[in-house]
Design an enzyme around this catalytic site. Structure first.
Site, PDB file in Angstrom:
ATOM      1  CE1 TYR A 215      -3.881  -2.217   0.183  1.00  0.00           C
ATOM      2  CE2 TYR A 215      -2.859  -3.196   2.111  1.00  0.00           C
ATOM      3  CZ  TYR A 215      -3.832  -3.220   1.138  1.00  0.00           C
ATOM      4  OH  TYR A 215      -4.750  -4.238   1.104  1.00  0.00           O
TER       5      TYR A 215
ATOM      6  CG  ASP B  14      -1.941 -12.555   6.162  1.00  0.00           C
ATOM      7  OD1 ASP B  14      -2.298 -13.736   6.111  1.00  0.00           O
ATOM      8  OD2 ASP B  14      -2.694 -11.608   5.887  1.00  0.00           O
TER       9      ASP B  14
ATOM     10  CG  HIS C 203       2.915  -7.442  -2.443  1.00  0.00           C
ATOM     11  ND1 HIS C 203       1.836  -6.863  -1.808  1.00  0.00           N
ATOM     12  CD2 HIS C 203       3.813  -7.653  -1.482  1.00  0.00           C
ATOM     13  CE1 HIS C 203       2.098  -6.740  -0.533  1.00  0.00           C
ATOM     14  NE2 HIS C 203       3.297  -7.200  -0.292  1.00  0.00           N
TER      15      HIS C 203
ATOM     16  CE1 TYR D 213      -8.335  -4.335   2.539  1.00  0.00           C
ATOM     17  CE2 TYR D 213      -8.698  -3.175   4.611  1.00  0.00           C
ATOM     18  CZ  TYR D 213      -7.938  -4.029   3.845  1.00  0.00           C
ATOM     19  OH  TYR D 213      -6.790  -4.571   4.361  1.00  0.00           O
ATOM     20  NE  ARG D 214      -4.299  -1.111   4.458  1.00  0.00           N
ATOM     21  CZ  ARG D 214      -3.769  -1.974   5.339  1.00  0.00           C
ATOM     22  NH1 ARG D 214      -4.394  -3.086   5.613  1.00  0.00           N
ATOM     23  NH2 ARG D 214      -2.643  -1.718   5.947  1.00  0.00           N
TER      24      ARG D 214
END
Ligand code: ADP
Length: 549
Positions: free
Chosen positions: A99, A161, A411, A492-493
């Site tokens: 993010y 995670d 990623h 959501y983000r």
């Protein structure tokens, strides 16, 4: 390397001089050379740029990073930024990978590293089952505290995670974990926040003074109301939500509820052999989850997510095309897994677990070929062994490995919300897989089942050193945001580079929500110094269209 917008070097130098006086030279790093952008791993994370850069290494980069030693220094820095019109980007640990990490949306912002020095567990209350933490407390820190104080038999935490991020940062970003306490924002209770003008508020019951506190002390040092971490809402409008995914405040203390040790635990995996039986699985899950027979936040993981934790792409194939269904079947057979694999857990004393297990097992037995495993049945299954820890709140970093699916692996997460229906799951899976395959990427993803919805997390792995690969990942995620919005699905983000785009999809009634967000931003941060552009919200002194990506 990058100065703050509209800030000549002399003005920046003066700012740095003053900020060094506030928090000490050793707590100020000026980002002057490309070598300072060399960190590239979660375990030794960069605090000055996005390690998983999509648009070049120096796109999202800070001018300097400043680490305050206490709340009063945070307040002073915020006031200084107002005086100098310099944007400030707060972060806690900087491991928000996928993010944007620690990086700011506006290049040249000053990073505010809250985690370096402000990392105390201020309180663990066993009877009330909560903790009060500073920004730098990681999931691993909080778990270790419970272990070292012999409290694991009483209290558990919930972990995402990867356990290296902060409890506070993950919660303010509305991240999730996998025990019954998996919705972190739902389980937080009470915040202490420095507002963009440098003032300090406590939310909820924290707004009511503790009659025994010493009013001569600075506000942040005063004893708090004893119900601060027990009742979220206090009186009047509920404020906490506006400090999540937000540019309206710097959270410097936060309460988090801890789960009482349930008195027994058993995790499990259910393998689902056929790709199309994702539909059936989700239809089975919905009634069980909404009635809390499924007690935790379970996941249905695509075979390649598990495969990628156990090996890189080259270990499975020489092909440079996306893996076909036949190849995916082969990988599943080789790993003794299904095309989809469901991970859940049972909590409570044995008779309760047994009763729950019977219901779960019977329901999933409707899926042809479904198989049921406990961790002890597959001691060498790395993913099952890891989920066994995660689902009881023990932090790990094993799942870092899937990012190495490609060389120089980085990623992005594409994270739409889905209804818990077979139709929604299949439609999102088909859409996201086909867009990935259009540019030659493999689909890697998981459905995380919340109380009444699923966070569908698509892991877009790309080679950060190959500009073509970066371009493809950027194209896939941009296209998917549009595709999803057309079908009524929203994320959501998202990553820094996609914040404008996602924000624009939440456009109901002539962008009414954005207008509200901008009005609040203008009221609380009229000079626009705090995290400009975060989640697509631009202060009035920025030309949003010019800054848009
Ligand atoms: P993590 O702790 O998981 O490594 P980060 O520290 O990278 O997470 O924070 C992720 C994002 O959350 C930041 O970019 C910022 O927007 C927001 N954030 C983190 N900590 C705070 C905080 N203390 N106050 C306000 N926002 C924060």
């Amino acid at each position: 390397m990058r100065l703050p917008p509209n800030t000549p070097l002399e003005k920046f130098a003066e700012f740095i001089h003053l900020v060094q006086e506030i928090c000490g030279r050793e707590n100020v790093e000026i980002v002057a050379k490309p070598e300072q952008l060399s960190k590239d791993h979660y375990l030794d994370q960069s605090k000055v740029h996005d390690m998983f850069y999509l648009l070049g290494k120096d796109c999202f980069v800070s001018s300097a990073v400043v680490a305050p030693r206490d709340v009063s220094e945070v307040q002073q820095i915020v006031r200084l930024c107002n005086d100098f019109d310099i944007p400030l980007w707060p972060f806690s640990i900087g491991r928000n990978v996928g993010y944007g990490g620690a990086a700011p949306r506006v290049p040249g912002s000053v990073g505010l590293d809250l985690g370096k020095n402000m990392n105390k567990i201020l309180k663990v209350d066993v009877e009330g089952a909560y903790a009060l933490v500073e920004p730098g407390v990681t999931y691993a820190d909080l778990h270790n505290y419970l272990v070292e104080h012999n409290l694991r038999d009483k209290l558990w935490i919930d972990v995402p995670d990867l356990g290296g991020g902060s409890v506070l940062g993950n919660t303010t970003e509305r991240g999730v974990g996998y025990t019954p306490y998996g919705d972190h924002f739902m389980m937080h209770c009470g915040m202490e926040v420095v507002l963009p003008d440098g003032s300090l508020v406590r939310t909820g019951m924290g707004a009511l003074p503790n009659p025994n506190s010493d009013p001569s002390k600075p506000a942040h040092e005063q004893d708090a109301n004893e119900s601060w971490q027990l009742f979220n809402y206090g009186f009047g409008p509920y404020n906490d939500g506006i400090f999540t995914q937000s540019s309206l405040g710097i959270v410097v203390k936060m309460g988090i509820w801890l789960m009482v040790n349930p008195g027994g635990y058993q995790s499990y995996m259910i393998t689902i052999p056929k790709d199309e039986d994702l539909h059936k699985a989700v239809e089975i899950i919905r009634p069980l989850r909404v009635s809390m027979v499924l007690q935790n936040v379970p996941t249905i993981r695509h075979i390649l997510l598990d495969a990628a934790v156990m090996g890189n792409r080259a270990s499975y194939t020489n092909s440079d095309k996306p893996l076909t269904d036949a190849e995916l079947d082969q990988i599943a057979a080789k790993l003794n897994l299904g095309r989809w694999n469901f991970y859940g857990a049972l909590y409570g004393p044995e008779p309760i677990r047994q009763a729950m297990w019977q219901v779960v097992k019977q329901a999933f037995s409707a899926i042809p070929g479904a198989k049921f495993y406990f961790p002890e049945d597959q001691p060498d299954n790395l993913v099952l062994q890891t989920r066994n820890l995660t689902l009881q709140g023990i932090p790990t970093t094993t799942e870092l490995k899937w990012v190495d699916w490609l060389p120089n692996g980085a990623h992005l997460f594409f994270s739409p919300i889905a209804k818990v229906t077979g139709d929604d799951a299949m439609a999102q899976y088909q859409l996201t897989r086909s867009r990935c395959e259009e540019v030659g990427l493999d689909f890697i993803g998981t459905f995380i089942i919340g109380m009444r919805e699923m966070h569908h997390i698509v892991c877009l792995v790309f080679d950060r050193k190959d500009p073509e690969s970066c371009k493809k990942a950027h194209w896939v995620i941009s296209t998917l945001i549009d595709d999803a919005a057309e079908r009524g699905w929203g994320e959501y983000r998202t990553h820094l580079a996609l914040m404008d785009k996602v924000a624009q999809t939440y456009s109901f009634n002539d962008n009414a929500q954005m207008k509200l967000n901008r009005a609040i931003k203008q009221a609380l941060d009229p000079r626009g110094i705090l995290a400009p552009g975060k989640n697509g919200i631009w202060p009035s002194n920025y030309n949003a269209e010019q800054w848009e990506i």
